[in-house]
Design a protein around this motif. Structure first.
Motif, PDB file in Angstrom:
ATOM      1  N   ARG A  48       0.750  -1.173  -0.148  1.00 48.34           N
ATOM      2  CA  ARG A  48      -0.143   0.088  -0.062  1.00 48.34           C
ATOM      3  C   ARG A  48       0.946   1.143   0.031  1.00 48.34           C
ATOM      4  O   ARG A  48       0.557   2.278  -0.727  1.00 48.34           O
ATOM      5  N   ASP A  56      -4.615   0.391   5.713  1.00 46.18           N
ATOM      6  CA  ASP A  56      -5.690  -0.179   6.842  1.00 46.18           C
ATOM      7  C   ASP A  56      -5.446  -0.128   8.002  1.00 46.18           C
ATOM      8  O   ASP A  56      -4.449  -0.765   8.491  1.00 46.18           O
ATOM      9  N   ARG A  58      -6.833  -2.112  10.200  1.00 46.34           N
ATOM     10  CA  ARG A  58      -6.747  -3.495  10.751  1.00 46.34           C
ATOM     11  C   ARG A  58      -5.298  -4.100  10.589  1.00 46.34           C
ATOM     12  O   ARG A  58      -4.977  -5.015  11.470  1.00 46.34           O
TER      13      ARG A  58
END
Length: 127
Positions: A48, A56, A58
């Motif tokens: 990413r 994210d 998470r």
């Protein structure tokens, strides 16, 4: 009555030892699973970051649960290094191309292209 409740006629001490071993194995499996999840999250975070995508939460949480500092296995780390090297080589290649492009004489290149078009026109009656 209690002895009848124990499986396979085990003594109470054997049964407690068996339960303790099961619990230790479960804890080890859970730790390994948490580590794998954190490794995958680290790779996702890297990708990413590389492709400028939104992170994210998470993934951050999984890395935090695993202890914060996650070491990637050698094969995943090698993939990450290879991608970084390719990215560096790609940018260096682009810069080298731009440097060579500055050396090209555009008027001379244009004249050569027009001469080629003129030659094709002479050979082809449709143009």
């Amino acid at each position: 009555d209690k002895a009848a409740a124990l499986p396979n006629g085990m003594a109470r001490e054997e049964f407690e030892e068996y339960q303790r071993q099961l619990l230790e194995e479960k804890i080890e499996r859970d730790k390994a699973f948490t580590q794998k999840k954190a490794e995958r999250a680290t790779v996702r975070m890297h990708l990413r970051d590389k492709y400028h995508l939104a992170q994210d939460e998470r993934d951050d949480a999984q890395v935090h649960v695993a202890g914060g500092a996650v070491e990637l296995p050698q094969d995943l780390a090698a993939m990450v290094r290879a991608e970084e090297e390719e990215e560096e080589d790609g940018s260096a290649g682009a810069l080298a191309f731009l440097t060579k492009l500055r050396e090209v004489e555009l008027p001379a290149l244009r004249d050569r292209a027009l001469d080629g078009v003129d030659q094709v026109k002479e050979k082809c009656s449709l143009m």
